[in-house]
Each structure stands twice: as structure tokens, then as C-alpha cells.
Write a protein that holds these residues in place. Sequence first.
Motif, short mmCIF file in Angstrom:
data_model
loop_
_atom_site.label_atom_id
_atom_site.label_comp_id
_atom_site.label_asym_id
_atom_site.label_seq_id
_atom_site.Cartn_x
_atom_site.Cartn_y
_atom_site.Cartn_z
N GLY A 137 54.32 27.61 45.95
CA GLY A 137 53.26 28.61 46.06
C GLY A 137 53.76 30.01 45.79
N MET A 138 54.94 30.33 46.31
CA MET A 138 55.53 31.64 46.04
C MET A 138 55.80 31.81 44.55
SD MET A 138 55.78 33.32 48.89
CE MET A 138 57.02 34.57 48.56
N ALA A 139 56.30 30.76 43.93
CA ALA A 139 56.57 30.81 42.49
C ALA A 139 55.27 30.99 41.70
CB ALA A 139 57.29 29.54 42.04
N GLY A 140 54.22 30.30 42.14
CA GLY A 140 52.93 30.41 41.47
C GLY A 140 52.36 31.81 41.54
N LEU A 144 51.48 34.39 38.66
CA LEU A 144 50.11 34.88 38.63
C LEU A 144 50.05 36.40 38.43
CD1 LEU A 144 47.14 33.92 39.02
CD2 LEU A 144 47.44 34.45 41.45
N PHE A 145 50.94 37.11 39.11
CA PHE A 145 50.90 38.57 39.06
C PHE A 145 52.07 39.19 38.29
CE2 PHE A 145 48.61 37.44 43.01
CZ PHE A 145 47.36 37.94 42.65
N TRP A 146 52.75 38.35 37.51
CA TRP A 146 53.92 38.85 36.79
C TRP A 146 53.61 40.02 35.86
CZ3 TRP A 146 58.86 39.11 37.17
CH2 TRP A 146 59.62 39.47 36.06
N ASN A 261 43.59 32.51 48.43
CA ASN A 261 42.75 33.71 48.41
C ASN A 261 43.01 34.62 47.22
OD1 ASN A 261 41.53 32.84 50.72
ND2 ASN A 261 42.48 34.33 52.08
N PRO A 262 44.27 34.89 46.84
CA PRO A 262 44.47 35.71 45.65
C PRO A 262 43.89 35.08 44.38
CG PRO A 262 46.48 35.62 46.94
CD PRO A 262 45.55 34.60 47.52
N VAL A 263 43.98 33.75 44.28
CA VAL A 263 43.41 33.07 43.12
C VAL A 263 41.89 33.25 43.10
CG1 VAL A 263 43.12 30.86 41.95
CG2 VAL A 263 45.27 31.39 43.11
N VAL A 264 41.26 33.09 44.27
CA VAL A 264 39.82 33.28 44.36
C VAL A 264 39.45 34.72 43.99
CG1 VAL A 264 37.86 33.34 45.96
CG2 VAL A 264 39.53 31.48 46.10
N ARG A 279 47.12 34.09 30.15
CA ARG A 279 47.86 32.84 30.36
C ARG A 279 48.66 32.85 31.65
NH1 ARG A 279 50.79 35.87 26.75
NH2 ARG A 279 53.05 36.00 27.06
N PHE A 280 49.10 34.02 32.09
CA PHE A 280 49.84 34.09 33.35
C PHE A 280 48.93 33.73 34.53
CE2 PHE A 280 52.22 36.94 30.57
CZ PHE A 280 53.52 36.49 30.77
#
Length: 317
Positions: A137-140, A144-146, A261-264, A279-280
Motif C-alpha cells: 500500500g505504501m508503494a502504491g 500514485l503521487f509520484w 481514501n486517497p484513491v477515492v 498512468r501513475f
Amino acid sequence: MSRAQSPSRFAVILAFGLVYLFWGSTYLAIDIAVQTIPPALMCGVRFSIAGVVMLAVCGLTGRRIWYSARQILLASVVGILLLMGGNLTLSWAELSVPSGLAALIIAITPLWFLVLDSLLLGDHHISWRGKAGLALGMAGLLVLFWPELHSTSVLGRREFWASLSLLGGSFSWALGSVLSKRWQSGMDVFSATGWQVTAAGAANLLLAWVVGDFSHVTWTARGVSAVLYLVVCGSWIGYTAYIWLLEHVPTSKVSTYAYVNPVVAVFLGWLVLHERVDRFIVMGSVIVVLAVILVTSAKVKQKMVEEELPAVEAAGD
């Protein structure tokens, strides 16, 4: 937990869905609200209204709302840790920290859960699959926000301290969550939630008065609407579902909201505000969903003490 006390699978899934959806949308609502209403005052108004109504509804529906001074005090401490230490910190940080960066920092909350759950409760031990899910999850979230993190060169002084404050805020939230599990035995879960929210509202209003928030607030239809949304969806629905989950599900599983929650929030921004989804974001979202599946499907070993053999630990479900 005995079988008779175990909630239905549907109730657990519904509660998770409410927390995932409504709390994911609160990032946007908080950002809108604090543009015209100072954070402490915004949180104070939000939680005071939500808490008083919660207690009134509990009383009108026949639930017990009056408990010993000690029980109410403990519930108040939990509420202040969660909704002042955690939520007020987030509201203040969003004045200067980008929401993506804030969400990434807050994503360490599940790690605090694992440490505090073990130290303060000592009854939950998550398996290797759950730990792998937390790491994934941390890696995701990093993926996600890279782009946003990569484009940030040097944080300003205020943004730096606001980012650090989110570390303390996430710890306060995790501590309050774990203590609520330890302290709220014997209290009706919804009445306890009402006392927690009311106490947080009073504490935030007191802070707002001390720092002079009342003298530089601008009441706008947009800001008030955002606060009302936070009251109904964030506090009444989302927070109540969260506290209910803490009573029935191990905190390591409940903490998966920090990944979802961040994904939502990202996808609601795309749907409502037509924000860019690259794509990120797609890759990060897939990784986060996989992490949630790992964590929520992991077997949690629970140590229980047999009444007949107080010195012997037995493995429970």
C-alpha cells in the motif's frame, strides 16, 4: 468475540464502503471549507453540530447517553485525539500542503496502528500477508503521487512544518483509535461516538477563540455547504461507521481506509472536477486495491485468556 456477537458480513462490508467513500470525499470538502473558514473554527462548528445531534438522536431513540464521569472523560480524550489531534492537523496542513502529499504522509497511519495495537492492546498479531499488504500500500501511494512529489523542489518553511505536523496528526489518530478499542467497553458505541465528537467540537471552538479565528472568518455559501457536507457525510455517517468497525474488526484491517481514501479522492476529482488521471494514478490505484485485498484477507491471530486458566494464552479466531 463470540459468534453471537459477531456482526454480519454484509454489515461489515457496508461500514467499510461508507468509510471508504465518504472519507475519501472529505479531502475536497475540507480544502473548500478552509479557504474561507479558519481550520480550528471550521472543525469546531462541524464537530459541535455533529456531536450534539448524535447525542440527541441517541437519547430520543432510547439509547443510554449518561455514563460515569470517568467513561465520558475517556470518550472525550479519544475524541480529542482523533478529531483535534488528527483531523484539525489535516485541515490546517491543507492550507499549504498539496492534498496528494498530505494523503501520502497520512498513509503511514497503518504502521502506527500495528505498533500501538501491539503495545497497548497486545492481542492482535497480523500475519506476513497483512504486513506485505501494508508495504504494498505504501508503494502504491508512492506511485500514485509520484508526479506531484517529483515536481516539488524545495518545500517552503510553512509547508515543511505542516508536513511534519501530519506525522504527529496520524500518530494521534492511530492512538485515539486504539484507545477507543481499549476504553469504550460498556458504553453504547453510538453514544460514545456522540461524546467523542462533542468533546472535539468544544476543544476546537476553544482553540478557535484563543487564536482569534472568529475575527477573520468569511461565511460563504460554498464554505458553509462544505461544512454541512462534512457534518453529514464525514461525521455522522463516516465517523460512526469507523467507530463501529473499531468495535468489531481488528484495527489493522480498519486502517486500510488510509490507502483507499486517497484513491477515492483522486477519482472523485476526475469525475466531478475533470482532473487529470495519468498512468501513475492508474498504476498506483491498482497497487493500492491489491494491497487492500491483502490486508483485509489476512488472517489475524488473537490471543485470548481462558477464564479457567488465567495464566495460559489460547489462540482465538
